[in-house]
Design a protein around this motif. Structure first.
Motif, PDB file in Angstrom:
ATOM      1  N   ARG A 265       0.829  -1.210   0.000  1.00 11.86           N
ATOM      2  CA  ARG A 265       0.000   0.000   0.000  1.00 11.86           C
ATOM      3  C   ARG A 265       0.861   1.257   0.000  1.00 11.86           C
ATOM      4  NH1 ARG A 265      -4.957  -1.680   4.215  1.00 11.86           N
ATOM      5  NH2 ARG A 265      -5.671  -3.468   2.969  1.00 11.86           N
ATOM      6  N   MET A 266       1.946   1.218   0.775  1.00 10.73           N
ATOM      7  CA  MET A 266       2.786   2.409   0.837  1.00 10.73           C
ATOM      8  C   MET A 266       3.531   2.623  -0.475  1.00 10.73           C
ATOM      9  SD  MET A 266       4.901   3.599   4.132  1.00 10.73           S
ATOM     10  CE  MET A 266       6.633   3.861   3.882  1.00 10.73           C
ATOM     11  N   ASN A 267       3.994   1.547  -1.090  1.00 13.41           N
ATOM     12  CA  ASN A 267       4.621   1.674  -2.406  1.00 13.41           C
ATOM     13  C   ASN A 267       3.663   2.302  -3.407  1.00 13.41           C
ATOM     14  OD1 ASN A 267       7.097   0.556  -1.697  1.00 13.41           O
ATOM     15  ND2 ASN A 267       6.538  -1.521  -2.330  1.00 13.41           N
ATOM     16  N   ALA A 268       2.403   1.895  -3.352  1.00 18.76           N
ATOM     17  CA  ALA A 268       1.407   2.440  -4.290  1.00 18.76           C
ATOM     18  C   ALA A 268       1.189   3.934  -4.053  1.00 18.76           C
ATOM     19  CB  ALA A 268       0.091   1.674  -4.155  1.00 18.76           C
ATOM     20  N   LEU A 269       1.194   4.355  -2.780  1.00 25.20           N
ATOM     21  CA  LEU A 269       1.042   5.780  -2.479  1.00 25.20           C
ATOM     22  C   LEU A 269       2.247   6.568  -2.982  1.00 25.20           C
ATOM     23  CD1 LEU A 269      -0.423   8.140  -1.139  1.00 25.20           C
ATOM     24  CD2 LEU A 269       0.677   7.492   1.028  1.00 25.20           C
ATOM     25  N   ILE A 270       3.450   6.050  -2.772  1.00 27.87           N
ATOM     26  CA  ILE A 270       4.657   6.718  -3.264  1.00 27.87           C
ATOM     27  C   ILE A 270       4.619   6.804  -4.788  1.00 27.87           C
ATOM     28  CG2 ILE A 270       7.174   6.569  -3.412  1.00 27.87           C
ATOM     29  CD1 ILE A 270       7.124   5.191  -0.649  1.00 27.87           C
ATOM     30  N   ASP A 271       4.234   5.702  -5.440  1.00 25.67           N
ATOM     31  CA  ASP A 271       4.114   5.704  -6.905  1.00 25.67           C
ATOM     32  C   ASP A 271       3.184   6.817  -7.382  1.00 25.67           C
ATOM     33  OD1 ASP A 271       5.780   3.532  -7.373  1.00 25.67           O
ATOM     34  OD2 ASP A 271       4.154   2.072  -7.437  1.00 25.67           O
ATOM     35  N   GLU A 272       2.054   6.979  -6.704  1.00 24.04           N
ATOM     36  CA  GLU A 272       1.064   7.969  -7.138  1.00 24.04           C
ATOM     37  C   GLU A 272       1.573   9.388  -6.936  1.00 24.04           C
ATOM     38  OE1 GLU A 272      -2.549   9.801  -8.453  1.00 24.04           O
ATOM     39  OE2 GLU A 272      -1.358   8.028  -8.947  1.00 24.04           O
ATOM     40  N   ARG A 273       2.254   9.623  -5.850  1.00 22.38           N
ATOM     41  CA  ARG A 273       2.808  10.960  -5.621  1.00 22.38           C
ATOM     42  C   ARG A 273       3.864  11.278  -6.685  1.00 22.38           C
ATOM     43  NH1 ARG A 273       1.004  13.346  -1.154  1.00 22.38           N
ATOM     44  NH2 ARG A 273       2.529  15.007  -1.502  1.00 22.38           N
ATOM     45  N   ILE A 274       4.708  10.315  -6.999  1.00 26.41           N
ATOM     46  CA  ILE A 274       5.727  10.524  -8.030  1.00 26.41           C
ATOM     47  C   ILE A 274       5.067  10.735  -9.394  1.00 26.41           C
ATOM     48  CG2 ILE A 274       7.640   9.456  -9.278  1.00 26.41           C
ATOM     49  CD1 ILE A 274       8.360   7.994  -6.679  1.00 26.41           C
ATOM     50  N   ARG A 275       4.070   9.909  -9.698  1.00 26.02           N
ATOM     51  CA  ARG A 275       3.402  10.016 -11.005  1.00 26.02           C
ATOM     52  C   ARG A 275       2.865  11.425 -11.243  1.00 26.02           C
ATOM     53  NH1 ARG A 275      -1.062  10.907 -13.058  1.00 26.02           N
ATOM     54  NH2 ARG A 275      -2.080  11.072 -11.018  1.00 26.02           N
ATOM     55  N   PHE A 276       2.155  11.963 -10.265  1.00 23.57           N
ATOM     56  CA  PHE A 276       1.591  13.299 -10.454  1.00 23.57           C
ATOM     57  C   PHE A 276       2.690  14.339 -10.602  1.00 23.57           C
ATOM     58  CE2 PHE A 276       0.046  17.412  -9.113  1.00 23.57           C
ATOM     59  CZ  PHE A 276      -1.133  17.534  -9.839  1.00 23.57           C
ATOM     60  N   LEU A 277       3.723  14.249  -9.758  1.00 17.58           N
ATOM     61  CA  LEU A 277       4.807  15.224  -9.804  1.00 17.58           C
ATOM     62  C   LEU A 277       5.506  15.212 -11.157  1.00 17.58           C
ATOM     63  CD1 LEU A 277       6.708  17.265  -8.400  1.00 17.58           C
ATOM     64  CD2 LEU A 277       8.008  15.317  -7.534  1.00 17.58           C
ATOM     65  N   VAL A 278       5.825  14.023 -11.659  1.00 22.61           N
ATOM     66  CA  VAL A 278       6.590  13.911 -12.901  1.00 22.61           C
ATOM     67  C   VAL A 278       5.711  14.139 -14.126  1.00 22.61           C
ATOM     68  CG1 VAL A 278       7.964  12.352 -14.336  1.00 22.61           C
ATOM     69  CG2 VAL A 278       8.300  12.371 -11.853  1.00 22.61           C
ATOM     70  N   GLU A 279       4.505  13.558 -14.136  1.00 22.12           N
ATOM     71  CA  GLU A 279       3.692  13.549 -15.349  1.00 22.12           C
ATOM     72  C   GLU A 279       2.724  14.717 -15.463  1.00 22.12           C
ATOM     73  OE1 GLU A 279       1.744   9.779 -15.643  1.00 22.12           O
ATOM     74  OE2 GLU A 279       3.610   8.618 -15.499  1.00 22.12           O
ATOM     75  N   GLU A 280       2.326  15.313 -14.343  1.00 15.93           N
ATOM     76  CA  GLU A 280       1.276  16.324 -14.417  1.00 15.93           C
ATOM     77  C   GLU A 280       1.662  17.694 -13.868  1.00 15.93           C
ATOM     78  OE1 GLU A 280      -2.783  15.314 -13.626  1.00 15.93           O
ATOM     79  OE2 GLU A 280      -2.311  13.182 -13.446  1.00 15.93           O
ATOM     80  N   SER A 281       2.544  17.750 -12.878  1.00 19.45           N
ATOM     81  CA  SER A 281       2.801  19.047 -12.236  1.00 19.45           C
ATOM     82  C   SER A 281       3.569  20.014 -13.127  1.00 19.45           C
ATOM     83  CB  SER A 281       3.578  18.834 -10.932  1.00 19.45           C
ATOM     84  OG  SER A 281       4.953  18.570 -11.184  1.00 19.45           O
ATOM     85  N   GLY A 282       4.361  19.474 -14.064  1.00 16.88           N
ATOM     86  CA  GLY A 282       5.162  20.330 -14.937  1.00 16.88           C
ATOM     87  C   GLY A 282       6.434  20.847 -14.307  1.00 16.88           C
ATOM     88  N   PHE A 283       6.788  20.361 -13.110  1.00 11.18           N
ATOM     89  CA  PHE A 283       7.972  20.900 -12.435  1.00 11.18           C
ATOM     90  C   PHE A 283       9.227  20.724 -13.278  1.00 11.18           C
ATOM     91  CE2 PHE A 283      11.802  20.231  -9.924  1.00 11.18           C
ATOM     92  CZ  PHE A 283      11.866  21.416  -9.207  1.00 11.18           C
ATOM     93  N   PHE A 284       9.458  19.522 -13.774  1.00 11.78           N
ATOM     94  CA  PHE A 284      10.722  19.249 -14.460  1.00 11.78           C
ATOM     95  C   PHE A 284      10.773  19.896 -15.849  1.00 11.78           C
ATOM     96  CE2 PHE A 284      10.556  15.866 -11.276  1.00 11.78           C
ATOM     97  CZ  PHE A 284      11.823  15.983 -10.728  1.00 11.78           C
TER      98      PHE A 284
END
Length: 497
Positions: A265-284
């Protein structure tokens, strides 16, 4: 709405502290992450904690820019040429620091300061004045104790001047780590110990161990977090082992059912936080730090934190008396080790495509605790007030330190006569690292600067805040809450024979 109004009306917060808190309220007013009901259940129960990172990740939690590259090339975005003297060097770094984000809104990594400044040390008297002003500026404007700098492993003129200035200024910020190795000059290490006994910093980091895990390109950021320079960590989520043990009820189910379930469950939460940051937030895509090569997305990883191991072990063994408990019993230590190794095995089989700097794996982290923790001990530490004698304490800690590449520490407090014999402390540090200690944190019992969990706060500032006065550093409030709730003033003091 109540949180917003309460923040606006809070007279113990400075203007800058209110702005940061109000920004957090804005971020948390939206829901953009896809979090499953079973993960939400564990979060509601306090088994999984997202460290209050916010509902919409728009910057990595920890960023470690390549400041060496900055010093060589300058910055087109900031319209800065490469510095030519000590005054330009410190001023250009200060400018860049204001543009390095993190979860705290302040830079958590200031670089390997002695290496960055050493090429500009011509006149030591002038350099010392520049370094003192530089460190004072950092303390007064980067007002968060998770701001962290590194020195070492080699002795440098700049490193000596930094240590001298730290002893004189006695500032809470920045936190400081000495990368220590067998090749570190003895007199330099002794000077660092003298400084540490005055101001509770620097940490001593086991340089060889970190190099084995990361290569030479690592830094220590925030509390004591080992991470790749030029990258950092997308996120840190932590697992409350005490609450997980309570949920399981017995050892067999805990090991076979509850650990795998919680890690999944924790891996899945970390995956989701990373996914949004990398794929949607536009930070990079939008950060000049990326465009100018100061950070690279493929140099980032994520941290799988855990805490409350001591209480977890004691619960599972039903250990009531001290000689049966974690930190005092071989069976308890063996179980603690098995728990961490089991978690490590579950974490290491999980793959995340955005963590290729660490083989697509998350890094284990012994999370140092937050001010709200009352019943759980930080990371793998022995509970305050139950610490064994120094040698036994070190041998116990050294068993766990190699398992946590992204950070673990134990805090050792010495009584005041230790100042008369820094070689005594150095012998202890060397022996501890030979046994496997990754990070050695120490202080003297009468220091105003107090190490809370991993960060530093002045006792005098906590007293001022308790009287209803403002404190310039936002971590003073966290430190005061932790000191009062977690009985931090009761840490065992090692006597110097």
């Amino acid at each position: 709405m109540n949180n917003t109004i309460n923040t606006i009306k809070n007279q113990t917060l400075t203007y800058q502290q209110k702005v940061i808190q109000l920004a957090r309220e804005g971020e948390n007013s939206v829901q953009v992450l896809d979090i499953s009901p079973d993960i939400k259940e564990y979060m509601d129960k306090g088994i999984i904690c997202d460290m209050f990172e916010g509902n919409a990740p728009y910057r990595p939690r920890y960023i470690l820019p390549d400041y060496h590259r900055f010093m060589k090339q300058g910055s087109e975005f900031l319209e800065l040429q490469p510095p030519k003297d000590i005054w330009e060097a410190v001023n250009y770094l200060l400018i860049l620091y204001k543009h390095v984000p993190s979860i705290t809104s302040f830079p958590v990594f200031l670089g390997e300061l002695d290496q960055l400044l050493e090429p500009f040390i011509d006149n030591e008297e002038e350099a010392y004045k520049a370094i003192k002003l530089f460190l004072t500026h950092i303390d007064r404007t980067l007002t968060d104790s998770f701001v962290h700098a590194n020195i070492g492993p080699k002795a440098t003129k700049a490193g000596r001047l930094i240590l001298k200035a730290e002893r004189e200024l006695k500032n809470a910020v920045p936190n400081l780590t000495l990368k220590y190795s067998k090749d570190t000059e003895k007199e330099f290490a002794l000077e660092a110990i003298t400084t540490g006994l005055e101001v509770s910093k620097p940490y001593f980091a086991n340089h060889q161990m970190y190099v084995k895990d990361f290569g030479d390109g690592y830094g220590t950021a925030s509390c004591y977090n080992g991470l790749p320079i030029g990258g950092g960590s997308y996120t840190l989520v932590r697992l409350n082992l005490k609450k997980l043990a309570e949920e399981a009820g017995n050892l067999e189910d805990f090991m076979k059912i509850y650990i795998p379930r919680a890690v999944q469950r924790m891996n899945a939460l970390i995956d989701e936080r990373i996914r949004f940051l990398v794929e949607e937030s536009g930070f990079f895509e939008s950060s000049f730090l990326v465009e100018e090569g100061l950070i690279q997305q493929d140099r980032f990883t994520a941290m799988f934190g855990m805490f409350g191991l001591a209480q977890c072990v004691n619960l599972l063994l039903n250990a009531k008396v001290q000689e049966e408990r974690y930190g005092h019993n071989e069976k308890a230590m063996a179980l603690g080790y098995d728990i961490v190794k089991t978690i490590e095995g579950e974490v290491n089989v999980h793959q995340n495509p955005y963590c290729n700097v660490t083989g697509n794996r998350f890094l284990l982290h012994a999370q140092s605790g937050i001010s709200a923790d009352v019943e759980e001990t930080a990371g793998c530490r022995i509970p305050i007030g139950e610490e064994p004698e120094l040698l036994d304490h070190i041998l116990h800690a050294a068993k766990f330190h190699p398992l946590f590449p992204s950070g673990i520490s134990d805090i050792f407090t010495f009584e005041t006569t230790a100042r008369n014999n820094p070689e005594y402390i150095l012998d202890i540090i060397q022996g501890a690292m030979e046994k496997g200690l990754r990070m050695f944190a120490f202080s003297c019992s009468d220091n105003d600067l107090m190490r809370i969990t991993g960060y530093l706060v002045k006792k005098s500032e906590m007293k001022k805040l308790k009287e209803g006065k403002q404190a310039i550093h936002d971590t003073v409030a966290l430190g005061l809450e932790a000191a009062e709730k977690q009985n931090l003033f009761a840490r065992k003091v090692t006597q110097h024979d």
